[in-house]
Design a protein around this motif. Sequence first.
Motif, mmCIF file in Angstrom:
data_model
loop_
_atom_site.group_PDB
_atom_site.id
_atom_site.type_symbol
_atom_site.label_atom_id
_atom_site.label_comp_id
_atom_site.label_asym_id
_atom_site.label_seq_id
_atom_site.Cartn_x
_atom_site.Cartn_y
_atom_site.Cartn_z
ATOM 1 N N LEU A 1 63.831 -37.951 -20.017
ATOM 2 C CA LEU A 1 64.941 -39.135 -20.444
ATOM 3 C C LEU A 1 64.063 -40.757 -20.164
ATOM 4 N N GLY A 2 63.098 -40.700 -19.713
ATOM 5 C CA GLY A 2 62.578 -41.809 -18.881
ATOM 6 C C GLY A 2 61.336 -41.724 -20.013
ATOM 7 N N ALA A 3 60.937 -41.180 -20.629
ATOM 8 C CA ALA A 3 59.975 -41.605 -21.120
ATOM 9 C C ALA A 3 60.049 -41.615 -22.952
ATOM 10 N N PHE A 4 61.366 -41.531 -23.010
ATOM 11 C CA PHE A 4 61.779 -42.264 -24.345
ATOM 12 C C PHE A 4 62.942 -43.580 -24.654
ATOM 13 N N ASN A 5 61.836 -44.273 -23.016
ATOM 14 C CA ASN A 5 61.532 -45.804 -22.955
ATOM 15 C C ASN A 5 60.650 -45.852 -23.580
ATOM 16 N N PRO A 6 60.001 -46.618 -23.652
ATOM 17 C CA PRO A 6 58.948 -47.126 -24.822
ATOM 18 C C PRO A 6 57.648 -48.019 -24.717
ATOM 19 N N LEU A 7 58.190 -48.070 -22.756
ATOM 20 C CA LEU A 7 58.061 -48.532 -22.053
ATOM 21 C C LEU A 7 57.150 -47.421 -20.829
ATOM 22 N N SER A 8 56.983 -47.049 -20.954
ATOM 23 C CA SER A 8 57.391 -45.825 -19.850
ATOM 24 C C SER A 8 54.975 -44.972 -19.715
ATOM 25 N N GLY A 9 55.106 -44.901 -21.692
ATOM 26 C CA GLY A 9 54.181 -44.856 -21.965
ATOM 27 C C GLY A 9 53.035 -45.515 -21.692
ATOM 28 N N ILE A 10 53.229 -47.259 -22.424
ATOM 29 C CA ILE A 10 52.711 -48.113 -21.770
ATOM 30 C C ILE A 10 52.461 -48.572 -20.243
ATOM 31 N N ILE A 11 53.072 -48.747 -19.518
ATOM 32 C CA ILE A 11 52.392 -48.360 -18.094
ATOM 33 C C ILE A 11 51.649 -47.643 -17.631
ATOM 34 N N SER A 12 52.400 -46.337 -17.963
ATOM 35 C CA SER A 12 51.287 -45.512 -17.796
ATOM 36 C C SER A 12 49.467 -45.822 -17.709
ATOM 37 N N LEU A 13 49.381 -46.132 -19.308
ATOM 38 C CA LEU A 13 47.841 -46.206 -19.553
ATOM 39 C C LEU A 13 47.473 -47.410 -19.023
ATOM 40 N N TYR A 14 48.436 -48.441 -18.312
ATOM 41 C CA TYR A 14 47.811 -49.649 -17.423
ATOM 42 C C TYR A 14 47.576 -49.210 -15.744
ATOM 43 N N ARG A 15 48.747 -48.314 -15.655
ATOM 44 C CA ARG A 15 48.505 -47.595 -14.186
ATOM 45 C C ARG A 15 46.868 -46.661 -14.025
ATOM 46 N N ALA A 16 46.616 -45.784 -15.510
ATOM 47 C CA ALA A 16 45.675 -45.024 -15.506
ATOM 48 C C ALA A 16 44.623 -45.906 -14.838
ATOM 49 N N ALA A 17 44.340 -46.928 -15.208
ATOM 50 C CA ALA A 17 42.862 -47.516 -14.256
ATOM 51 C C ALA A 17 42.642 -47.491 -13.377
ATOM 52 N N PHE A 18 43.882 -47.546 -12.019
ATOM 53 C CA PHE A 18 43.320 -47.348 -10.949
ATOM 54 C C PHE A 18 44.119 -45.892 -10.150
ATOM 55 N N PHE A 19 45.310 -45.441 -10.791
ATOM 56 C CA PHE A 19 45.720 -44.272 -11.178
ATOM 57 C C PHE A 19 46.443 -43.493 -11.865
ATOM 58 N N PRO A 20 44.551 -42.319 -11.696
ATOM 59 C CA PRO A 20 44.927 -41.392 -13.371
ATOM 60 C C PRO A 20 45.944 -40.285 -13.239
ATOM 61 N N GLU A 21 46.666 -40.228 -12.123
ATOM 62 C CA GLU A 21 47.430 -38.936 -12.267
ATOM 63 C C GLU A 21 48.635 -39.139 -12.938
ATOM 64 N N GLN A 22 49.194 -40.569 -13.193
ATOM 65 C CA GLN A 22 50.608 -41.815 -13.804
ATOM 66 C C GLN A 22 50.194 -41.613 -15.372
ATOM 67 N N LEU A 23 49.231 -41.230 -15.899
ATOM 68 C CA LEU A 23 48.919 -41.174 -17.236
ATOM 69 C C LEU A 23 49.787 -39.680 -17.775
ATOM 70 N N ASN A 24 50.635 -39.748 -18.691
ATOM 71 C CA ASN A 24 51.011 -38.643 -19.477
ATOM 72 C C ASN A 24 51.002 -39.217 -20.973
ATOM 73 N N TRP A 25 49.827 -38.193 -21.710
ATOM 74 C CA TRP A 25 50.558 -38.205 -22.920
ATOM 75 C C TRP A 25 51.095 -38.232 -23.687
ATOM 76 N N PHE A 26 51.802 -37.281 -23.418
ATOM 77 C CA PHE A 26 53.539 -37.070 -24.161
ATOM 78 C C PHE A 26 54.853 -38.511 -23.717
ATOM 79 N N ASP A 27 54.381 -39.741 -23.334
ATOM 80 C CA ASP A 27 55.522 -40.359 -23.189
ATOM 81 C C ASP A 27 54.367 -41.817 -23.118
ATOM 82 N N VAL A 28 52.888 -41.618 -23.405
ATOM 83 C CA VAL A 28 52.154 -42.915 -24.843
ATOM 84 C C VAL A 28 52.222 -42.230 -25.838
#
Length: 265
Positions: free
Chosen positions: A209-236
């Motif tokens: 359900l959280g993945a369908f928040n359009p900001l979820s994938g965007i924020i995971s892309l930003y965080r991937a710079a320092f926290f790669p494990e946060q990146l989820n391509w499904f969310d993106v």
Amino acid sequence: MTTPALTSRAWSPFSRYRRSLWLLTTRDLRVRYSTSALGYLWSILDPLVMAGIYWFVFTQVFDRGVGREPYIVFLLCGLLPWMWFTGSVSDATRAFISEAKLVRSTTIPRTIWVARQVLSKGIEFVFSIPVLAIFAIVYGAALHWEAVYFLLAIVIQAVLTMGINLIVAPLVVFFRDLERAVKLALRFLFYASPIIYGIQDLPENLQLLGAFNPLSGIISLYRAAFFPEQLNWFDVLISALMALILLGLGTLVFRRTIRTVLKEI
């Protein structure tokens, strides 16, 4: 002497649109900070204060079970993009009302009055990135190659924000209470978005359900710079698709309402 080809290129519709957008955006930035002693610093003080509060509450007061270390960097990776998003959408509720005379009297494309909100807040966001870098250095957060996804995140967020603003800006003219409703919705969305926590911190039954928040994938892309494990391509992917859908819907709403908007303001 200017050749016809150069003259045509200089005054093409795209060139006029770009020049008008840039002039209005820089005017907004000058007006916003010209009477302020701190100027640009105000654009980063708000997220810094918020980050400081959440850092203190979740690391010093409570036993935090969300986010990653260093938590202040984790927070800023979500808060800085959020300030761009919420600032732009909030300003869009007054895009036509606050500039009614100019909107009616000028012949520039009306979408510029909405796009300038996205661009001006986006510029403030870009100028706040060095602050994130400073905190990352101070707290020893390792920079990973996934930092290249910052550009992708910026593009998706710009498209998403523009789409929402194209819907909000004209509808507020007809329904003035929508301005307050938008503020309430943004307040809810802040806690419903993975800003002070990550999607992985949610219970499993809520992660989809959280993945369908359009900001979820965007924020995971930003965080991937320092926290790669946060990146989820499904969310993106969900974020990108929703951004495109909202841009298309926003364009449709805007085109169908703009003539009536000009009569109402």
